[in-house]
Design an enzyme around this catalytic site. Structure first.
Site, PDB file in Angstrom:
ATOM      1  N   ASP A 152     -29.281 -33.612  17.960  1.00  0.00           N
ATOM      2  CA  ASP A 152     -30.210 -34.157  18.956  1.00  0.00           C
ATOM      3  C   ASP A 152     -29.971 -33.408  20.267  1.00  0.00           C
ATOM      4  O   ASP A 152     -29.099 -33.765  21.049  1.00  0.00           O
ATOM      5  CB  ASP A 152     -29.963 -35.655  19.135  1.00  0.00           C
ATOM      6  CG  ASP A 152     -30.839 -36.263  20.235  1.00  0.00           C
ATOM      7  OD1 ASP A 152     -31.612 -35.516  20.870  1.00  0.00           O
ATOM      8  OD2 ASP A 152     -30.747 -37.482  20.441  1.00  0.00           O
ATOM      9  N   TRP A 191     -26.757 -42.413  22.882  1.00  0.00           N
ATOM     10  CA  TRP A 191     -27.813 -41.863  22.026  1.00  0.00           C
ATOM     11  C   TRP A 191     -27.352 -41.722  20.593  1.00  0.00           C
ATOM     12  O   TRP A 191     -28.123 -41.965  19.654  1.00  0.00           O
ATOM     13  CB  TRP A 191     -28.345 -40.539  22.596  1.00  0.00           C
ATOM     14  CG  TRP A 191     -29.140 -40.798  23.844  1.00  0.00           C
ATOM     15  CD1 TRP A 191     -28.826 -40.424  25.111  1.00  0.00           C
ATOM     16  CD2 TRP A 191     -30.366 -41.554  23.949  1.00  0.00           C
ATOM     17  NE1 TRP A 191     -29.777 -40.890  26.003  1.00  0.00           N
ATOM     18  CE2 TRP A 191     -30.721 -41.581  25.325  1.00  0.00           C
ATOM     19  CE3 TRP A 191     -31.186 -42.213  23.037  1.00  0.00           C
ATOM     20  CZ2 TRP A 191     -31.870 -42.235  25.787  1.00  0.00           C
ATOM     21  CZ3 TRP A 191     -32.330 -42.863  23.498  1.00  0.00           C
ATOM     22  CH2 TRP A 191     -32.661 -42.862  24.855  1.00  0.00           C
ATOM     23  N   LYS A 200     -36.777 -33.739  29.116  1.00  0.00           N
ATOM     24  CA  LYS A 200     -35.557 -33.434  29.853  1.00  0.00           C
ATOM     25  C   LYS A 200     -35.572 -31.970  30.296  1.00  0.00           C
ATOM     26  O   LYS A 200     -35.483 -31.665  31.462  1.00  0.00           O
ATOM     27  CB  LYS A 200     -34.301 -33.674  29.021  1.00  0.00           C
ATOM     28  CG  LYS A 200     -33.898 -35.076  28.535  1.00  0.00           C
ATOM     29  CD  LYS A 200     -34.718 -36.225  28.843  1.00  0.00           C
ATOM     30  CE  LYS A 200     -34.242 -37.605  28.492  1.00  0.00           C
ATOM     31  NZ  LYS A 200     -33.782 -37.910  27.191  1.00  0.00           N
TER      32      LYS A 200
HETATM   33  C1  LIG Z   1     -33.836 -39.116  26.223  1.00  0.00           C
HETATM   34  C2  LIG Z   1     -33.069 -38.965  24.951  1.00  0.00           C
HETATM   35  C3  LIG Z   1     -33.514 -39.532  23.745  1.00  0.00           C
HETATM   36  C4  LIG Z   1     -34.765 -40.385  23.659  1.00  0.00           C
HETATM   37  O1  LIG Z   1     -35.877 -39.596  23.780  1.00  0.00           O
HETATM   38  P1  LIG Z   1     -37.358 -40.187  23.654  1.00  0.00           P
HETATM   39  O2  LIG Z   1     -38.164 -38.943  23.692  1.00  0.00           O
HETATM   40  O3  LIG Z   1     -37.556 -41.105  24.815  1.00  0.00           O
HETATM   41  O4  LIG Z   1     -37.456 -40.911  22.363  1.00  0.00           O
HETATM   42  C5  LIG Z   1     -32.770 -39.333  22.606  1.00  0.00           C
HETATM   43  N1  LIG Z   1     -31.652 -38.587  22.628  1.00  0.00           N
HETATM   44  C6  LIG Z   1     -31.182 -38.033  23.773  1.00  0.00           C
HETATM   45  C7  LIG Z   1     -29.930 -37.224  23.731  1.00  0.00           C
HETATM   46  C8  LIG Z   1     -31.887 -38.196  24.966  1.00  0.00           C
HETATM   47  O5  LIG Z   1     -31.427 -37.638  26.091  1.00  0.00           O
END
Ligand SMILES: *Cc1c(COP(=O)(O)O)cnc(C)c1O
Length: 360
Positions: free
Chosen positions: A171, A101, A195
């Site tokens: 993030d 990521w 998540k």
């Molecule tokens: C799942 C995830 C993303 C992507 O998220 P989307 O909502 O599908 O764009 C980005 N960063 C992390 C750490 C993730 O777990």
């Protein structure tokens, strides 16, 4: 049979929350309507969104000098919105690369600025968190971006970098609300909801006031944090049902004792699962450096990859679903977010022990 869903995302939601949503589906609090059918400008829905924001602020102790934004486009859209809004005339930004990521965030930022990769764990296959004293931060950078929990690699920071006056951007898609964090240490926190918050389609951004409102005037309206900050995330139609569901999760978290209680349960769950891996005499292996192991996403391999298919089949027969690892890592991955009950991890660990004995 009780089903336990170990999906990395979209992921398990608390059963009690799903039942409440079911009970309120056709008639929300006597309104005669589903939340999905409500005008976002009506007083019922405005109340739902205001309560969700207030509850999130309470759970995370978000200071009033921060905006909470309910957006769409996923965490992936934030990979672009962050440089577009936070560069503020500067030419570069610092990024820490700890896995898949981080790499995506870096790739997108490179479209808009020079990216200084201040630290990188690729030398050991992205299995550890680089020590802060090894980071090569650039004092002229606009901000520092990192990924506190790498959902795919299962690498999580147990500490928050101290970047001083340099805005810290995180993030938190896969570990928001799973542990206490001091929001004041961050310039911006973002997370896709699917998540640890609610259904897909909602993205939460928590941004310090002084970082909003410095973008290029040609920036599309919808990509400017200022648009959403000035309009209480109602410049256009927000993802109303997702926000309602997130609000139910926030209430569930409050009723469960808040983030502190959730963090303690998450530690218990993670210790149980890593303990089972580490005491398997090498039958199961987690590649991640012990101190940097994620409490949310637990990747592990079997000593013989030829057993993977059998493991997954037998797990599924016991209601243990979505354990297949990410294609880039292989093996298994058990995601044990807030909504995964301790009993789910206990059932998984019992199965793992039986399986290893039967194949040992
Ligand atoms: C799942 C995830 C993303 C992507 O998220 P989307 O909502 O599908 O764009 C980005 N960063 C992390 C750490 C993730 O777990």
């Amino acid at each position: 049979m009780t089903i336990y869903n170990f999906s990395a995302g979209p992921a398990v939601l608390p059963k009690a929350v799903l039942q409440q949503a079911q009970a309120e589906m056709l008639d929300w609090h006597g309104s005669g309507m589903s939340v999905m059918e409500m005008s976002h400008r009506g007083k019922e829905y405005m109340g739902i969104q205001a309560q969700a924001e207030a509850d999130l602020r309470e759970l995370m102790s978000i200071p009033s000098s921060y905006k909470v934004l309910f957006l769409q486009g996923g965490a992936t859209q934030q990979f672009a919105m962050i440089p577009l809004n936070l560069l503020r005339g500067k030419l570069s930004a610092d990024y820490v690369n700890t896995g898949e990521w981080s790499k995506k965030a870096i790739g997108e930022a490179k479209k808009f600025c020079n990216v200084n990769v201040a630290a990188n764990n690729a030398d050991r296959n992205c299995t550890y968190v680089p020590a802060f004293d090894s980071w090569k931060l650039d004092k002229d950078a606009a901000y520092v971006h990192y990924t506190p929990n790498e959902t795919i690699g299962g690498v999580e920071f147990g500490w928050v970098p101290d970047t001083g006056d340099m805005p810290l951007v995180a993030d938190m898609s896969s570990n928001i609300l799973s542990r206490s964090v001091d929001v004041r240490k961050f310039g911006l926190i973002y997370a896709g909801a699917q998540k640890n918050i609610g259904p897909a389609g909602l993205t939460i951004v928590i941004v310090r006031d002084d970082l909003v409102g410095h973008s290029d005037p040609r920036l599309p309206t919808m990509l400017d944090y200022k648009t959403h900050a000035e309009n209480d995330s109602m410049y256009n139609t927000p993802p109303t049902y997702g926000i309602y569901m997130a609000g139910l999760i926030f209430q569930w978290l409050k009723k469960s004792g808040g983030i502190g209680a959730m963090e303690r349960t998450n530690i218990t769950k993670a210790n149980l699962l890593y303990g089972a891996i580490d005491s398997s005499n090498g039958f199961y292996v987690c590649p991640v450096n012990r101190a940097d192991r994620s409490r949310m996403n637990v990747p592990f391999t079997l000593k013989d990859a030829a057993l993977d298919g059998d493991f997954l089949k037998q797990a599924e027969a016991r209601g243990l679903l979505q354990l297949k690892g990410h294609r880039s890592v292989g093996g298994m991955r058990a995601s044990i977010y807030n909504a995964m009950p301790l009993a789910g991890v206990q059932t998984l660990v019992n199965f793992m022990s039986e399986f290893s004995r039967s194949k040992g």
